[in-house]
Scaffold this motif. Structure first.
Motif, PDB file in Angstrom:
ATOM      1  N   ALA A  60      46.730  63.280  33.306  1.00 47.78           N
ATOM      2  CA  ALA A  60      45.582  63.570  34.176  1.00 47.78           C
ATOM      3  C   ALA A  60      45.299  65.061  34.076  1.00 47.78           C
ATOM      4  N   LEU A  61      44.099  65.421  33.608  1.00 49.21           N
ATOM      5  CA  LEU A  61      43.766  66.812  33.323  1.00 49.21           C
ATOM      6  C   LEU A  61      43.056  67.511  34.472  1.00 49.21           C
ATOM      7  N   ASN A  62      42.923  66.849  35.619  1.00 46.84           N
ATOM      8  CA  ASN A  62      42.202  67.487  36.719  1.00 46.84           C
ATOM      9  C   ASN A  62      43.088  68.415  37.538  1.00 46.84           C
ATOM     10  N   GLY A  63      44.399  68.416  37.288  1.00 51.46           N
ATOM     11  CA  GLY A  63      45.293  69.363  37.942  1.00 51.46           C
ATOM     12  C   GLY A  63      45.525  69.114  39.409  1.00 51.46           C
ATOM     13  N   ASP A  64      45.231  67.903  39.898  1.00 54.95           N
ATOM     14  CA  ASP A  64      45.334  67.618  41.329  1.00 54.95           C
ATOM     15  C   ASP A  64      46.651  66.959  41.720  1.00 54.95           C
ATOM     16  N   GLU A  65      47.465  66.591  40.738  1.00 52.14           N
ATOM     17  CA  GLU A  65      48.717  65.866  41.016  1.00 52.14           C
ATOM     18  C   GLU A  65      48.474  64.667  41.923  1.00 52.14           C
ATOM     19  N   GLU A  66      47.458  63.900  41.588  1.00 53.18           N
ATOM     20  CA  GLU A  66      47.086  62.747  42.400  1.00 53.18           C
ATOM     21  C   GLU A  66      48.130  61.643  42.298  1.00 53.18           C
ATOM     22  N   ASP A  67      48.089  60.746  43.271  1.00 52.63           N
ATOM     23  CA  ASP A  67      48.917  59.552  43.221  1.00 52.63           C
ATOM     24  C   ASP A  67      48.139  58.439  42.522  1.00 52.63           C
ATOM     25  N   TYR A  68      48.854  57.678  41.693  1.00 54.17           N
ATOM     26  CA  TYR A  68      48.263  56.527  41.011  1.00 54.17           C
ATOM     27  C   TYR A  68      49.121  55.300  41.273  1.00 54.17           C
ATOM     28  N   TYR A  69      48.475  54.151  41.329  1.00 52.09           N
ATOM     29  CA  TYR A  69      49.124  52.890  41.654  1.00 52.09           C
ATOM     30  C   TYR A  69      48.815  51.880  40.555  1.00 52.09           C
ATOM     31  N   TYR A  70      49.673  50.880  40.420  1.00 51.69           N
ATOM     32  CA  TYR A  70      49.462  49.884  39.379  1.00 51.69           C
ATOM     33  C   TYR A  70      49.468  48.472  39.958  1.00 51.69           C
ATOM     34  N   LYS A  71      48.666  47.613  39.352  1.00 56.33           N
ATOM     35  CA  LYS A  71      48.632  46.189  39.683  1.00 56.33           C
ATOM     36  C   LYS A  71      48.676  45.395  38.378  1.00 56.33           C
ATOM     37  N   ILE A  72      49.279  44.220  38.430  1.00 60.95           N
ATOM     38  CA  ILE A  72      49.447  43.381  37.249  1.00 60.95           C
ATOM     39  C   ILE A  72      48.861  42.009  37.533  1.00 60.95           C
ATOM     40  N   GLU A  73      48.076  41.495  36.589  1.00 58.68           N
ATOM     41  CA  GLU A  73      47.492  40.162  36.721  1.00 58.68           C
ATOM     42  C   GLU A  73      47.776  39.346  35.465  1.00 58.68           C
ATOM     43  N   HIS A  74      47.799  38.013  35.644  1.00 58.13           N
ATOM     44  CA  HIS A  74      48.093  37.079  34.551  1.00 58.13           C
ATOM     45  C   HIS A  74      46.816  36.369  34.134  1.00 58.13           C
ATOM     46  N   PHE A  75      46.675  36.090  32.822  1.00 54.81           N
ATOM     47  CA  PHE A  75      45.428  35.543  32.291  1.00 54.81           C
ATOM     48  C   PHE A  75      45.693  34.412  31.305  1.00 54.81           C
ATOM     49  N   ASN A  76      44.657  33.600  31.103  1.00 57.75           N
ATOM     50  CA  ASN A  76      44.700  32.540  30.103  1.00 57.75           C
ATOM     51  C   ASN A  76      44.524  33.121  28.714  1.00 57.75           C
ATOM     52  N   HIS A  77      44.589  32.262  27.716  1.00 56.49           N
ATOM     53  CA  HIS A  77      44.486  32.722  26.322  1.00 56.49           C
ATOM     54  C   HIS A  77      43.158  33.409  26.043  1.00 56.49           C
ATOM     55  N   ASP A  78      42.102  33.043  26.770  1.00 54.15           N
ATOM     56  CA  ASP A  78      40.769  33.612  26.540  1.00 54.15           C
ATOM     57  C   ASP A  78      40.455  34.752  27.507  1.00 54.15           C
ATOM     58  N   TRP A  79      41.476  35.263  28.191  1.00 55.67           N
ATOM     59  CA  TRP A  79      41.361  36.387  29.121  1.00 55.67           C
ATOM     60  C   TRP A  79      40.494  36.067  30.331  1.00 55.67           C
ATOM     61  N   THR A  80      40.490  34.802  30.719  1.00 58.96           N
ATOM     62  CA  THR A  80      39.989  34.428  32.030  1.00 58.96           C
ATOM     63  C   THR A  80      41.197  34.350  32.966  1.00 58.96           C
ATOM     64  N   PRO A  81      41.011  34.635  34.267  1.00 63.36           N
ATOM     65  CA  PRO A  81      42.165  34.629  35.180  1.00 63.36           C
ATOM     66  C   PRO A  81      42.867  33.279  35.209  1.00 63.36           C
ATOM     67  N   SER A  82      44.193  33.300  35.172  1.00 59.13           N
ATOM     68  CA  SER A  82      44.957  32.055  35.237  1.00 59.13           C
ATOM     69  C   SER A  82      45.053  31.570  36.679  1.00 59.13           C
ATOM     70  N   GLN A  83      45.552  30.356  36.845  1.00 61.91           N
ATOM     71  CA  GLN A  83      45.657  29.761  38.172  1.00 61.91           C
ATOM     72  C   GLN A  83      46.943  30.176  38.895  1.00 61.91           C
ATOM     73  N   LEU A  84      47.806  30.935  38.239  1.00 62.36           N
ATOM     74  CA  LEU A  84      49.089  31.275  38.839  1.00 62.36           C
ATOM     75  C   LEU A  84      48.921  32.285  39.963  1.00 62.36           C
ATOM     76  N   MET A  85      49.644  32.065  41.040  1.00 57.35           N
ATOM     77  CA  MET A  85      49.731  33.048  42.110  1.00 57.35           C
ATOM     78  C   MET A  85      50.738  34.123  41.698  1.00 57.35           C
ATOM     79  N   LYS A  86      50.618  35.313  42.275  1.00 57.19           N
ATOM     80  CA  LYS A  86      51.452  36.431  41.839  1.00 57.19           C
ATOM     81  C   LYS A  86      52.954  36.135  41.890  1.00 57.19           C
ATOM     82  N   PRO A  87      53.479  35.495  42.957  1.00 57.26           N
ATOM     83  CA  PRO A  87      54.921  35.218  42.969  1.00 57.26           C
ATOM     84  C   PRO A  87      55.378  34.280  41.861  1.00 57.26           C
TER      85      PRO A  87
END
Length: 414
Positions: A60-87
Motif C-alpha cells: 500500500a503506497l498511501n503511507g497510512d498504515e491502514e487496516d485490511y481485512y480478508y473474506k473467502i468465498e467458494h464458487f462453482n466451476h464457472d465462477w458462479t457462487p456455490s450453494q455451500l454455506m461458509k462453515p
C-alpha cells in the motif's frame, strides 16, 4: 406498483446476482505488487492441493498504515457462487484483519507491505476442493481487490500433451492440447458430470472452459479435439530487469533519478512478421528483487518504468496495452498505451517494484483480445498449460476438483 410485482422484481435481481459469474476486482492505484502463490508453486495463480497453504502479499503506497481485512468465498466451476454455506468449506473464521505488515526501509517510495498466509490462527483450513475467491477490504468495508485460486485433490491422473493444429491454415500459429484423464474413483456419467478447464501461462482470462470428454476408453476420458482445445501460440515474452536502480540492466536503455528512479526501456519493435527466435522467459510472470537488499519485500524500491513500441501501419489505429502477470493481464485505461504521432511510437509509464518482469504488447477490439498482433503467433513458442478437472456427482451441491495436469510445448509434436 403492487406488492406482488415488487416481490418478483426483487426476486429476479437477487437470482441474477446469485447465479452470475464473478470476476476478479483489480486494485486502486495505491495498491501495488500483488503476489499470490502456493507453498510449492510460484506461478501467482495458486492451484494447491487440499491441505496446502497459500500466501498473498501486497504493498500500500498511501503511507497510512491502514487496516485490511480478508473474506473467502467458494464458487462453482464457472465462477458462479456455490450453494455451500461458509462453515461447510471453511474451518474457523474469515473477515479478519491482516496482522502481518512492515513498512518500507531505505526506499524513495514509502509503502507498507502486507502478508497473509492461510491457514492461520483464525482461518484454520479450507475443507473442500473447488474454486475460491479471496477479497481484501478496507476499514470502511469497501472492496479493495480480489483474486481467484483453486484447491484440488489427487483423485485422477491427468495427462497433458501438446500438438500442432490439425487445421493446415493455422498449423504454424496454434497449439492444440490433448488430455487423458485416468480417474482413481468411480465417475458417474462422466460426459455430463466431468468438465475440464485449460489455462495457458496461468492466465485465467484466456482459459478454455467447460470442455466435456470427447470419448471414453474403459474408465479413461479422452480429449482429442482440434478447435475446441486450441490456443493461439503467441511468442515468448519480452523482459527487463531493474534489480539495481543505479545501473541500466537487461532491457533498460538508461536511468534517471528524479523524485523516484526512472527506467527507460529500449523501444520494442513488432515481431509478428519476423522469424521466431527462442529466448527463455517465465511465461508472463515476474519476481521482486533488489540486489543490495537483505529483504526485497520491504527494501526494493518503486521505479517509473517507461515502455515504448514502434508503431507500424497496422497498429496506428489500434488500442495497444502492456500485458503481463504484473498487472493481472488487465486490459483497461491503466495499461493502455498512448500514441505519439511525431515519434511514431506507443508509450506508457508504469510504477513497478524492482525486479525481473515479463511483458508483451496486445490489442483488444470490443471483447476480442489479440495477443499476436504485435508479437506474432509461432507454434514453436514455449508455453505452459495447466488442466483442471471438475466433477459434480449426481445430487452433489458443489463442483469438486479431482485432478490437475500440466504440460509444456517445449517438445510439441505433429
Amino acid at each position: 406498483m403492487t406488492f406482488l410485482i415488487r416481490f418478483y422484481i426483487a426476486f429476479y435481481f437477487v437470482s441474477f446476482a446469485a447465479f452470475s459469474q464473478v470476476n476478479e476486482v483489480n486494485p486502486p492505484e495505491y495498491i501495488k505488487t500483488i503476489i499470490f502463490k502456493g507453498n510449492t508453486d510460484l506461478s501467482q495463480l495458486p492451484i494447491v492441493e487440499l491441505g496446502e497453504s497459500i500466501e498473498i502479499s501486497f504493498d500500500a503506497l498511501n503511507g497510512d498504515e491502514e487496516d485490511y481485512y480478508y473474506k473467502i468465498e467458494h464458487f462453482n466451476h464457472d465462477w458462479t457462487p456455490s450453494q455451500l454455506m461458509k462453515p461447510e468449506f471453511l474451518e474457523g473464521f474469515d473477515n479478519q484483519r491482516i496482522r502481518n505488515y512492515e513498512n518500507s526501509y531505505n526506499t524513495y517510495q514509502i509503502y507498507s507491505h502486507y502478508t497473509l498466509t492461510i491457514p492461520n490462527q483464525f482461518t484454520k483450513s479450507l475443507k473442500v476442493t473447488g474454486n475460491y475467491i479471496i477479497s481484501i477490504f478496507n476499514n470502511d468495508d469497501e472492496l479493495v481487490f480480489s483474486r481467484k485460486f483453486m484447491i484440488y485433490e489427487n483423485k485422477a491422473n491427468v495427462g497433458v500433451t501438446l500438438k500442432r493444429s490439425r487445421d493446415l491454415a493455422f498449423i504454424n500459429e496454434k497449439q492444440r492440447v490433448e488430455i487423458l484423464i485416468d480417474p482413481k474413483i468411480t465417475l458417474t456419467n462422466p460426459k455430463q458430470t466431468v468438465k475440464a478447464v485449460i489455462i495457458k501461462n496461468n492466465n485465467l482470462k484466456t482459459a478454455i472452459t467447460n470442455i466435456k470428454p470427447q470419448f471414453t476408453v474403459g474408465t479413461q476420458l479422452m480429449y482429442r479435439y482440434d478447435k475446441e482445445t486450441s490456443f493461439w501460440a503467441g511468442n515468448e515474452y519480452l523482459y527487463f530487469e531493474n534489480k539495481d536502480t543505479r545501473a541500466a540492466n537487461t532491457g533498460v536503455q538508461y536511468i534517471e533519478l528524479k523524485n523516484l528512479y526512472h527506467s527507460y526501456l529500449y523501444t520494442n519493435t513488432p515481431r509478428n512478421n519476423i522469424p521466431y527466435t527462442y529466448f527463455p522467459d517465465i511465461n508472463g510472470n515476474y519476481t521482486v528483487l533488489n540486489l543490495d537488499a537483505k529483504d526485497s519485500d520491504i527494501e526494493a524500491d518503486y521505479v517509473w518504468v517507461h515502455f515504448s513500441l514502434k508503431a507500424t501501419e497496422n497498429l496506428k489505429n489500434k488500442a495497444i496495452y502492456v500485458y503481463g502477470n504484473f498487472n493481472n493481464f488487465s486490459i483497461d485505461n491503466n495499461t493502455k498505451m498512448n500514441y505519439d504521432a511525431n515519434q511514431n511510437i506507443f508509450y506508457k509509464t508504469l510504477l513497478l517494484k524492482q525486479g525481473f518482469y515479463n511483458y508483451k504488447y496486445v490489442s483488444q477490439e470490443k471483447t476480442t483480445l489479440n495477443e499476436g498482433i504485435v508479437s506474432g503467433n509461432f507454434y514453436q513458442t514455449e508455453n505452459n498449460y495447466k488442466v483442471i478437472v471438475y466433477y459434480r456427482n449426481l445430487g452433489a451441491r458443489y463442483d469438486q476438483i479431482i485432478g490437475l495436469g500440466e504440460g509444456t510445448s517445449v517438445n510439441i509434436s505433429n
